[in-house]
Design a protein around this motif. Structure first.
Motif, short mmCIF file in Angstrom:
data_model
loop_
_atom_site.label_atom_id
_atom_site.label_comp_id
_atom_site.label_asym_id
_atom_site.label_seq_id
_atom_site.Cartn_x
_atom_site.Cartn_y
_atom_site.Cartn_z
N TYR A 201 76.08 120.88 -13.64
CA TYR A 201 76.69 121.91 -13.91
C TYR A 201 76.03 122.65 -15.02
O TYR A 201 76.23 122.03 -16.32
CB TYR A 201 78.06 121.86 -14.07
N LEU A 202 75.45 123.86 -14.75
CA LEU A 202 74.56 124.22 -15.98
C LEU A 202 74.91 126.07 -15.96
O LEU A 202 75.12 126.35 -14.84
CB LEU A 202 73.07 124.32 -15.48
N LEU A 203 74.61 126.59 -17.26
CA LEU A 203 74.77 127.83 -17.27
C LEU A 203 73.70 128.70 -17.23
O LEU A 203 72.45 128.16 -17.57
CB LEU A 203 75.69 128.39 -18.45
N LYS A 204 73.66 129.85 -16.54
CA LYS A 204 72.45 130.91 -16.32
C LYS A 204 71.61 131.13 -17.79
O LYS A 204 70.66 131.57 -17.51
CB LYS A 204 72.86 131.73 -15.41
N ASN A 205 72.48 131.05 -18.69
CA ASN A 205 71.83 131.58 -19.85
C ASN A 205 70.77 130.37 -20.62
O ASN A 205 70.60 130.72 -21.79
CB ASN A 205 72.96 131.98 -21.11
N ASN A 206 70.69 129.48 -19.90
CA ASN A 206 69.71 128.47 -20.33
C ASN A 206 67.94 129.00 -20.20
O ASN A 206 67.81 129.94 -19.19
CB ASN A 206 69.59 127.23 -19.90
N ASP A 207 67.13 128.51 -21.00
CA ASP A 207 65.71 128.70 -20.75
C ASP A 207 65.54 128.04 -19.51
O ASP A 207 65.99 127.35 -19.10
CB ASP A 207 65.01 128.18 -21.95
N PRO A 208 64.35 128.77 -18.71
CA PRO A 208 63.69 128.35 -17.59
C PRO A 208 63.28 127.12 -17.67
O PRO A 208 63.56 126.29 -16.37
CB PRO A 208 62.37 129.42 -17.39
N GLU A 209 62.89 126.47 -18.73
CA GLU A 209 62.51 125.00 -18.91
C GLU A 209 63.54 123.95 -18.82
O GLU A 209 63.36 123.12 -18.39
CB GLU A 209 61.79 124.87 -20.36
N LYS A 210 64.63 124.56 -19.24
CA LYS A 210 66.01 123.49 -19.16
C LYS A 210 66.37 123.63 -17.59
O LYS A 210 67.00 122.66 -17.60
CB LYS A 210 67.11 124.07 -20.14
N ILE A 211 66.29 124.72 -17.00
CA ILE A 211 66.59 124.84 -15.83
C ILE A 211 65.72 123.76 -14.71
O ILE A 211 66.34 123.02 -14.11
CB ILE A 211 66.88 126.05 -15.04
N ARG A 212 64.42 123.90 -15.23
CA ARG A 212 63.44 123.04 -14.51
C ARG A 212 63.88 121.47 -14.86
O ARG A 212 63.67 120.89 -13.86
CB ARG A 212 62.12 123.17 -15.23
N ASP A 213 63.94 121.22 -16.11
CA ASP A 213 64.37 119.81 -16.47
C ASP A 213 65.81 119.36 -15.76
O ASP A 213 65.75 118.23 -15.30
CB ASP A 213 64.52 119.69 -17.99
N ALA A 214 66.62 120.31 -15.67
CA ALA A 214 67.79 119.86 -15.06
C ALA A 214 67.56 119.56 -13.31
O ALA A 214 68.15 118.81 -12.97
CB ALA A 214 68.89 120.97 -15.25
N ILE A 215 66.73 120.43 -13.19
CA ILE A 215 66.53 120.11 -11.22
C ILE A 215 65.77 118.71 -11.28
O ILE A 215 66.12 117.95 -10.55
CB ILE A 215 65.68 121.36 -10.90
N ARG A 216 64.76 118.58 -12.23
CA ARG A 216 64.04 117.18 -12.15
C ARG A 216 65.02 116.00 -12.13
O ARG A 216 65.04 114.95 -11.63
CB ARG A 216 62.98 117.30 -13.04
N SER A 217 65.87 116.42 -13.34
CA SER A 217 66.78 115.02 -13.55
C SER A 217 67.98 114.93 -12.28
O SER A 217 68.26 113.71 -12.20
CB SER A 217 67.85 115.55 -14.78
N VAL A 218 68.19 115.90 -11.68
CA VAL A 218 69.33 115.89 -10.71
C VAL A 218 68.61 115.01 -9.57
O VAL A 218 69.18 114.27 -8.68
CB VAL A 218 70.13 116.91 -10.21
N HIS A 219 67.26 115.75 -9.33
CA HIS A 219 66.36 115.09 -8.34
C HIS A 219 66.22 113.42 -8.53
O HIS A 219 66.15 112.77 -7.37
CB HIS A 219 65.22 115.74 -8.11
N GLY A 220 66.13 112.99 -9.73
CA GLY A 220 65.92 111.76 -10.20
C GLY A 220 67.27 110.81 -10.14
O GLY A 220 66.94 109.93 -10.41
N GLY A 221 68.16 111.43 -9.82
CA GLY A 221 69.57 110.46 -9.64
C GLY A 221 70.41 110.73 -10.92
O GLY A 221 71.53 109.95 -10.72
N HIS A 222 70.00 111.53 -11.64
CA HIS A 222 70.95 111.69 -12.82
C HIS A 222 72.08 112.89 -12.75
O HIS A 222 71.69 113.81 -11.94
CB HIS A 222 70.29 111.93 -14.29
#
Length: 221
Positions: A101-122
């Motif tokens: 659960y992430l807010l849209k006001n984050n930097d693109p890099e944080k959104i990128r990292d979040a997608i990677r983390s969720v994909h990795g099972g976190h």
């Protein structure tokens, strides 16, 4: 192999903008960009999707309901990306199976990292969300969860009885001083137990301990 990402947002500007931004990262493949939760769920059911990036408030079917359908019927992992940090949205989305659960006001890099983390099972939860859950919002109805139920998600064998007790009190939102009074310990001893839990779990702070105790997972973005 690239991470297959679906974007669902009823705002075409946000939807297309997010598609352009995420496409600049080489490990993502944007497989669809849709305007509502129903389209998102149907696409996930019909095609391979690794991470579904969903807004909360959308027509036809909102992101919370789409999360439940996607989690129950597909292998896609849901990451909520929204402007809303309303308590009800957070609780319902997490209960329905959202892994982040992430807010849209984050930097693109944080959104990128979040997608990677969720994909990795976190599980990825922004600090404001962690704080709300740590305050006891991840409950059934208005009552706080029973400690045994909340701690049922974790492997208790790696912790001492005292560490488990302190973890449960942290999950209730108590400060170190309040825990010390409740458990008849000094604040220094409480701090030592918390340090031991952090070391054993690889977590970074007491708020993450609360989430770990409540859900069995915890990771800071």
């Amino acid at each position: 192999m690239k991470i297959k990402v679906l974007i669902a947002d009823d705002n075409s500007f946000v939807r297309e903008g997010m598609k352009i931004i995420l496409s600049t990262f080489g490990d993502f493949e944007i497989v669809a960009a849709v305007a509502n939760g129903l389209e998102a769920a149907e696409h996930c059911e019909a095609h391979e999707v690794d991470v579904a990036l969903l807004d909360v408030q959308m027509p036809v079917m909102d992101g919370v309901e789409a999360t439940k359908r996607i989690a129950e019927r597909t292998g896609a992992k849901v990451l909520i990306l929204t402007t809303f940090d309303d308590d009800r949205f957070i609780q319902d989305a997490i209960r329905n199976g959202a892994k982040g659960y992430l807010l849209k006001n984050n930097d693109p890099e944080k959104i990128r990292d979040a997608i990677r983390s969720v994909h990795g099972g976190h599980r990825v939860l922004q600090d404001v969300v962690l704080d709300k859950l740590a305050a006891g919002l991840l409950t059934t109805g208005k009552e706080q969860p029973k400690r045994a139920e909340a701690g049922a998600h974790i492997d208790k064998s790696q912790f001492t009885a005292r560490e488990l007790e302190i973890m449960s009190l942290i999950a209730e939102g108590l400060s170190n001083k309040e825990i010390a009074a409740r458990a008849f310990l000094s604040e220094g001893t409480v701090a030592n137990h918390i340090s031991n839990v952090l070391s054993k779990t690889g977590l970074e702070h007491r708020t993450q301990i609360a989430i770990y105790y409540l859900t069995g997972e915890g990771r800071k973005l």
